[in-house]
Design a protein around this motif. Structure first.
Motif, short mmCIF file in Angstrom:
data_model
loop_
_atom_site.label_atom_id
_atom_site.label_comp_id
_atom_site.label_asym_id
_atom_site.label_seq_id
_atom_site.Cartn_x
_atom_site.Cartn_y
_atom_site.Cartn_z
N GLY A 134 0.78 -1.23 0.00
CA GLY A 134 0.00 0.00 0.00
C GLY A 134 0.81 1.28 0.00
N ALA A 135 2.13 1.16 -0.11
CA ALA A 135 3.00 2.34 -0.03
C ALA A 135 3.34 2.95 -1.39
CB ALA A 135 4.30 1.97 0.69
N ASN A 136 3.10 2.22 -2.49
CA ASN A 136 3.51 2.71 -3.81
C ASN A 136 2.47 2.32 -4.85
OD1 ASN A 136 4.66 3.28 -6.27
ND2 ASN A 136 6.64 2.40 -5.78
N TRP A 137 1.73 3.31 -5.33
CA TRP A 137 0.65 3.07 -6.30
C TRP A 137 1.02 3.55 -7.70
CZ3 TRP A 137 -3.22 -0.02 -5.01
CH2 TRP A 137 -3.44 -0.24 -3.65
N ASP A 138 2.30 3.80 -7.95
CA ASP A 138 2.72 4.37 -9.23
C ASP A 138 2.38 3.51 -10.44
OD1 ASP A 138 3.73 6.50 -7.82
OD2 ASP A 138 5.82 5.87 -7.96
N GLN A 139 2.17 2.21 -10.27
CA GLN A 139 1.85 1.36 -11.42
C GLN A 139 0.39 1.49 -11.87
OE1 GLN A 139 3.50 -2.61 -11.72
NE2 GLN A 139 4.72 -2.22 -9.88
N TRP A 140 -0.44 2.17 -11.11
CA TRP A 140 -1.84 2.32 -11.46
C TRP A 140 -2.07 3.65 -12.16
CZ3 TRP A 140 -0.32 -0.89 -7.64
CH2 TRP A 140 -0.96 -2.11 -7.54
N SER A 141 -2.70 3.59 -13.33
CA SER A 141 -2.92 4.80 -14.13
C SER A 141 -3.83 5.79 -13.41
CB SER A 141 -3.50 4.44 -15.50
OG SER A 141 -4.77 3.83 -15.36
N THR A 142 -4.77 5.31 -12.61
CA THR A 142 -5.66 6.25 -11.92
C THR A 142 -4.94 6.98 -10.79
OG1 THR A 142 -6.50 4.49 -10.47
CG2 THR A 142 -7.77 4.96 -12.48
N TRP A 143 -3.85 6.39 -10.30
CA TRP A 143 -3.01 7.09 -9.32
C TRP A 143 -2.21 8.18 -10.03
CZ3 TRP A 143 -2.61 7.05 -4.12
CH2 TRP A 143 -1.50 7.68 -3.56
N GLU A 144 -1.59 7.79 -11.14
CA GLU A 144 -0.77 8.74 -11.90
C GLU A 144 -1.60 9.91 -12.42
OE1 GLU A 144 2.72 8.83 -12.40
OE2 GLU A 144 2.47 7.48 -10.70
N SER A 145 -2.83 9.64 -12.86
CA SER A 145 -3.69 10.70 -13.40
C SER A 145 -4.38 11.51 -12.31
CB SER A 145 -4.76 10.09 -14.31
OG SER A 145 -5.74 9.39 -13.53
N GLY A 146 -4.42 10.95 -11.11
CA GLY A 146 -5.12 11.61 -10.01
C GLY A 146 -6.60 11.27 -9.93
N ALA A 147 -7.07 10.40 -10.81
CA ALA A 147 -8.50 10.04 -10.83
C ALA A 147 -8.96 9.41 -9.52
CB ALA A 147 -8.80 9.11 -12.00
N TYR A 148 -8.07 8.73 -8.82
CA TYR A 148 -8.42 8.09 -7.55
C TYR A 148 -8.89 9.10 -6.51
CZ TYR A 148 -4.34 9.77 -5.07
OH TYR A 148 -3.43 10.58 -4.46
N LYS A 149 -8.42 10.34 -6.63
CA LYS A 149 -8.76 11.38 -5.65
C LYS A 149 -10.25 11.65 -5.56
CE LYS A 149 -4.29 13.66 -6.05
NZ LYS A 149 -3.57 14.86 -6.53
N ASP A 150 -10.96 11.44 -6.68
CA ASP A 150 -12.43 11.62 -6.68
C ASP A 150 -13.11 10.65 -5.74
OD1 ASP A 150 -12.12 13.60 -8.60
OD2 ASP A 150 -12.64 12.30 -10.28
N TYR A 151 -12.45 9.55 -5.41
CA TYR A 151 -13.05 8.50 -4.58
C TYR A 151 -12.55 8.52 -3.13
CZ TYR A 151 -14.49 6.88 -9.14
OH TYR A 151 -15.04 6.81 -10.40
N LEU A 152 -11.66 9.45 -2.82
CA LEU A 152 -11.10 9.49 -1.47
C LEU A 152 -12.14 9.71 -0.37
CD1 LEU A 152 -7.66 11.27 -1.97
CD2 LEU A 152 -8.06 8.91 -1.22
N PRO A 153 -13.13 10.58 -0.55
CA PRO A 153 -14.12 10.74 0.53
C PRO A 153 -14.84 9.43 0.87
CG PRO A 153 -14.25 12.59 -0.97
CD PRO A 153 -13.33 11.58 -1.61
#
Length: 163
Positions: A134-153
């Motif tokens: 859980g320390a490195n998500w660089d291999q996921w495109s949604t991490w790199e693009s920032g799309a995951y941030k929409d789901y943080l709440p």
């Protein structure tokens, strides 16, 4: 010179489409001349299987070993990658396939079998290993693009709500 630049562009595009960061060193099991960089497929995305909620993903991720911020990010990444569909599948233009809840790529992670990729528990375990617990998500495109941030709440609420 032009041919070398074309090859470099093809390799960078292949790496990007496979969910890797351009300039990153491929895993030892991936050969530099792998045929995937010469293939071209029609991009296809399917959302199939059961759809897990943020709370269900949080329990699954916690059971796989994710904790703290890694747990929150795991839930957010899964929601961004697959919308929680257990049999989500993305066929990339370079013919690689992203599979399951955390969209584990078959080219970059051939150690994850088809059965494991589409099994929620095994997919979570693979994501835990691939993300360095859980320390490195660089291999996921949604991490790199920032799309995951929409789901943080939703991910934060699910991760901090007792199961």
């Amino acid at each position: 010179m032009i041919q070398a630049l074309s090859r470099l562009a093809a390799v960078a595009a292949s790496a990007l489409l496979a969910g890797s960061v351009p300039g990153a060193v491929p895993p030892a099991h991936v050969q530099a001349s792998a045929p995937v960089e010469h293939q071209k497929c029609k991009s296809v995305s399917r959302s199939e299987g059961d759809q897990y909620s943020a709370a269900q993903l949080a329990k699954l991720a916690k059971d796989a070993g994710f904790t703290g911020d890694g747990l929150v990010n795991a839930v957010a990444v899964a929601l961004a990658e697959s919308s929680g569909f257990t049999h989500a599948l993305l066929v990339n233009e370079n013919c690689t396939r992203d599979r399951g809840l955390w969209q584990i790529n078959d080219y970059w992670h051939p150690e994850v079998t088809e059965q494991q990729a589409f099994d929620p528990v095994e997919n979570a375990k693979a994501a835990f290993d691939i993300s360095s617990q859980g320390a490195n998500w660089d291999q996921w495109s949604t991490w790199e693009s920032g799309a995951y941030k929409d789901y943080l709440p939703d991910a934060e609420q699910a991760a901090h709500t007792p199961a």
